[in-house]
Design a protein around this motif. Sequence first.
Motif, PDB file in Angstrom:
ATOM      1  N   ILE A 133       0.845  -1.199   0.000  1.00 40.88           N
ATOM      2  CA  ILE A 133       0.000   0.000   0.000  1.00 40.88           C
ATOM      3  C   ILE A 133       0.884   1.254   0.000  1.00 40.88           C
ATOM      4  O   ILE A 133       1.825   1.361   0.793  1.00 40.88           O
ATOM      5  N   ARG A 134       0.564   2.188  -0.886  1.00 39.09           N
ATOM      6  CA  ARG A 134       1.295   3.447  -0.904  1.00 39.09           C
ATOM      7  C   ARG A 134       1.035   4.236   0.378  1.00 39.09           C
ATOM      8  O   ARG A 134      -0.043   4.132   0.968  1.00 39.09           O
ATOM      9  N   LYS A 135       2.019   5.038   0.785  1.00 41.39           N
ATOM     10  CA  LYS A 135       1.871   5.801   2.020  1.00 41.39           C
ATOM     11  C   LYS A 135       0.658   6.718   1.994  1.00 41.39           C
ATOM     12  O   LYS A 135       0.028   6.952   3.027  1.00 41.39           O
ATOM     13  N   THR A 136       0.335   7.230   0.825  1.00 41.55           N
ATOM     14  CA  THR A 136      -0.819   8.122   0.715  1.00 41.55           C
ATOM     15  C   THR A 136      -2.146   7.380   0.885  1.00 41.55           C
ATOM     16  O   THR A 136      -3.186   8.000   1.075  1.00 41.55           O
ATOM     17  N   GLU A 137      -2.109   6.036   0.810  1.00 42.89           N
ATOM     18  CA  GLU A 137      -3.322   5.228   0.926  1.00 42.89           C
ATOM     19  C   GLU A 137      -3.442   4.531   2.278  1.00 42.89           C
ATOM     20  O   GLU A 137      -4.382   3.760   2.497  1.00 42.89           O
ATOM     21  N   PHE A 138      -2.489   4.793   3.206  1.00 38.55           N
ATOM     22  CA  PHE A 138      -2.527   4.137   4.512  1.00 38.55           C
ATOM     23  C   PHE A 138      -3.816   4.453   5.268  1.00 38.55           C
ATOM     24  O   PHE A 138      -4.424   3.584   5.892  1.00 38.55           O
ATOM     25  N   ILE A 139      -4.232   5.723   5.231  1.00 32.56           N
ATOM     26  CA  ILE A 139      -5.425   6.125   5.980  1.00 32.56           C
ATOM     27  C   ILE A 139      -6.655   5.384   5.471  1.00 32.56           C
ATOM     28  O   ILE A 139      -7.462   4.859   6.254  1.00 32.56           O
ATOM     29  N   ARG A 140      -6.812   5.325   4.147  1.00 31.72           N
ATOM     30  CA  ARG A 140      -7.972   4.627   3.571  1.00 31.72           C
ATOM     31  C   ARG A 140      -7.929   3.140   3.924  1.00 31.72           C
ATOM     32  O   ARG A 140      -8.960   2.543   4.290  1.00 31.72           O
ATOM     33  N   THR A 141      -6.758   2.540   3.845  1.00 24.20           N
ATOM     34  CA  THR A 141      -6.629   1.110   4.133  1.00 24.20           C
ATOM     35  C   THR A 141      -6.975   0.798   5.578  1.00 24.20           C
ATOM     36  O   THR A 141      -7.720  -0.153   5.869  1.00 24.20           O
ATOM     37  N   GLU A 142      -6.454   1.591   6.508  1.00 30.47           N
ATOM     38  CA  GLU A 142      -6.696   1.338   7.920  1.00 30.47           C
ATOM     39  C   GLU A 142      -8.155   1.580   8.301  1.00 30.47           C
ATOM     40  O   GLU A 142      -8.726   0.845   9.104  1.00 30.47           O
ATOM     41  N   SER A 143      -8.761   2.629   7.729  1.00 22.45           N
ATOM     42  CA  SER A 143     -10.165   2.902   8.046  1.00 22.45           C
ATOM     43  C   SER A 143     -11.065   1.788   7.524  1.00 22.45           C
ATOM     44  O   SER A 143     -12.010   1.362   8.197  1.00 22.45           O
ATOM     45  N   LEU A 144     -10.764   1.276   6.326  1.00 22.41           N
ATOM     46  CA  LEU A 144     -11.555   0.186   5.769  1.00 22.41           C
ATOM     47  C   LEU A 144     -11.364  -1.091   6.593  1.00 22.41           C
ATOM     48  O   LEU A 144     -12.327  -1.834   6.856  1.00 22.41           O
ATOM     49  N   ARG A 145     -10.139  -1.332   7.028  1.00 17.91           N
ATOM     50  CA  ARG A 145      -9.842  -2.527   7.825  1.00 17.91           C
ATOM     51  C   ARG A 145     -10.613  -2.498   9.144  1.00 17.91           C
ATOM     52  O   ARG A 145     -11.196  -3.502   9.563  1.00 17.91           O
ATOM     53  N   MET A 146     -10.617  -1.351   9.821  1.00 18.34           N
ATOM     54  CA  MET A 146     -11.340  -1.237  11.089  1.00 18.34           C
ATOM     55  C   MET A 146     -12.850  -1.356  10.882  1.00 18.34           C
ATOM     56  O   MET A 146     -13.549  -2.006  11.663  1.00 18.34           O
ATOM     57  N   ALA A 147     -13.356  -0.723   9.817  1.00 17.63           N
ATOM     58  CA  ALA A 147     -14.803  -0.741   9.576  1.00 17.63           C
ATOM     59  C   ALA A 147     -15.292  -2.156   9.286  1.00 17.63           C
ATOM     60  O   ALA A 147     -16.320  -2.585   9.820  1.00 17.63           O
ATOM     61  N   TRP A 148     -14.573  -2.891   8.453  1.00 16.28           N
ATOM     62  CA  TRP A 148     -14.996  -4.255   8.132  1.00 16.28           C
ATOM     63  C   TRP A 148     -14.956  -5.160   9.352  1.00 16.28           C
ATOM     64  O   TRP A 148     -15.758  -6.091   9.479  1.00 16.28           O
ATOM     65  N   SER A 149     -14.000  -4.915  10.252  1.00 17.46           N
ATOM     66  CA  SER A 149     -13.877  -5.778  11.430  1.00 17.46           C
ATOM     67  C   SER A 149     -15.020  -5.575  12.428  1.00 17.46           C
ATOM     68  O   SER A 149     -15.145  -6.340  13.387  1.00 17.46           O
ATOM     69  N   THR A 150     -15.847  -4.547  12.198  1.00 20.73           N
ATOM     70  CA  THR A 150     -17.015  -4.327  13.060  1.00 20.73           C
ATOM     71  C   THR A 150     -17.878  -5.582  13.142  1.00 20.73           C
ATOM     72  O   THR A 150     -18.347  -5.962  14.216  1.00 20.73           O
ATOM     73  N   PHE A 151     -18.086  -6.227  12.003  1.00 15.28           N
ATOM     74  CA  PHE A 151     -18.936  -7.420  11.965  1.00 15.28           C
ATOM     75  C   PHE A 151     -18.361  -8.525  12.850  1.00 15.28           C
ATOM     76  O   PHE A 151     -19.093  -9.224  13.556  1.00 15.28           O
ATOM     77  N   ALA A 152     -17.029  -8.658  12.826  1.00 12.31           N
ATOM     78  CA  ALA A 152     -16.395  -9.722  13.601  1.00 12.31           C
ATOM     79  C   ALA A 152     -16.487  -9.464  15.096  1.00 12.31           C
ATOM     80  O   ALA A 152     -16.882 -10.342  15.876  1.00 12.31           O
ATOM     81  N   TRP A 153     -16.129  -8.254  15.507  1.00 13.56           N
ATOM     82  CA  TRP A 153     -16.053  -7.975  16.941  1.00 13.56           C
ATOM     83  C   TRP A 153     -17.423  -7.707  17.559  1.00 13.56           C
ATOM     84  O   TRP A 153     -17.562  -7.726  18.781  1.00 13.56           O
ATOM     85  N   THR A 154     -18.422  -7.451  16.725  1.00 13.13           N
ATOM     86  CA  THR A 154     -19.782  -7.277  17.246  1.00 13.13           C
ATOM     87  C   THR A 154     -20.502  -8.620  17.373  1.00 13.13           C
ATOM     88  O   THR A 154     -21.095  -8.924  18.408  1.00 13.13           O
TER      89      THR A 154
END
Length: 399
Positions: A133-154
């Motif tokens: 992942i390019r450094k400029t895309e780190f924020i998008r990648t991390e936000s998507l990763r946390m959002a998708w994990s909502t289903f797992a941790w809920t």
Amino acid sequence: MALHVRHPIWLRQVRPAGARTFASLYTMESFARAMVASVIPIQAYEILQSEQAVSVLYTLVSLLGLSATLFMPVLIRRFARRWVYTAGALFLALGSLFFIVDTLAGQALGMLFRVVGSSALSITLNLYIMDHIRKTEFIRTESLRMAWSTFAWTGGPTLGILLYTHYGIYAAHGAVAVLVFILLAMFWYYRLSDNEMIVAGKNRALNPVSSIGRFIAQPRLRLAWLIAFGRSCYWTTFFVYGPLFMVIAGEGELAGGLLVSAGNILLFTAIFWGKAGKRYGARQVIGFAFAAMGLILFAAGWVSTTAPLITGAFLLCGAFFTIALDTLGSIVFMRSVRSYERSQMAAVYRTYLDFAELAPPLVYSIILVFFGVGSVFVTLGLLMVVCAVVSWRYVPRSM
């Protein structure tokens, strides 16, 4: 005569690794870990019949897990990341096999395998993200990763408890093995490649003590560790002392369970925090989140048991801002670490989780001798204020 090699069609159709690749891997891994997150402490208590003994067991396992984390770069250099990731997933499955034994030795080994497996998965996945992942895309990648994990941790912890209470220990831990198999199938289908820079740097010292020294010598890595440690301390307090507070305040175990579930549901707001980070910069959002958490925790400590539901609402508000740190906090590390020492520094960085699980209960056990349960939130609030000041002062504006 030219030799033509035909590759299977499905190999050519796999897309290059992107934000969704890592979000899907992290979500499946989260399901495998979350499924028995609530079962393990219950099972430990049923074996030991003592809250203090359970705390001692968790402490010992955490200390051993910390040691394993620091030696993870040695394994990555020796066997390559793909095999360490695979071993980490298999360790989760093996841990479930030990849990099924339902003895003290099996419980301890199951917890240890689970901690080591989670450490291996976390470190290697972060290395893959930094490679692909390019450094400029780190924020998008991390936000998507946390959002998708909502289903797992809920849903994961609730489903695990239902399996455990209605169908027994084999069903709960057997589900983990199935999820691990799916995770490994996804991982090998994506065919993530290792970074050649890490191989090129194998002449560098791999001594864990040397890695700690190298990490401490770099101010931005120290800053990244403090940010991660601060937000992990909040989650440790929220998941342990939030439900405990509700019981002490007379609201009951159900209120504590609902508080934790509500906090997990808020993970979907990672998308919002990702957009805020892109618009205002990680520095501003991180500093603001820590400051807001400090004020909210002071308010929660002040209200305390006089209005427990309001205190619970304050804790949920604090969780909302903590998710901003989950989304953006690791950006400081990813943008600061040198490519040739990523594996060593990622292992040292990962120790924030071990320390966040050890330090808060130790400090709170001393504080609670002299003050009420509200003092826990005030003490944590002081740490958040320190993190806010340091973040405002030292996180680069370019982030």
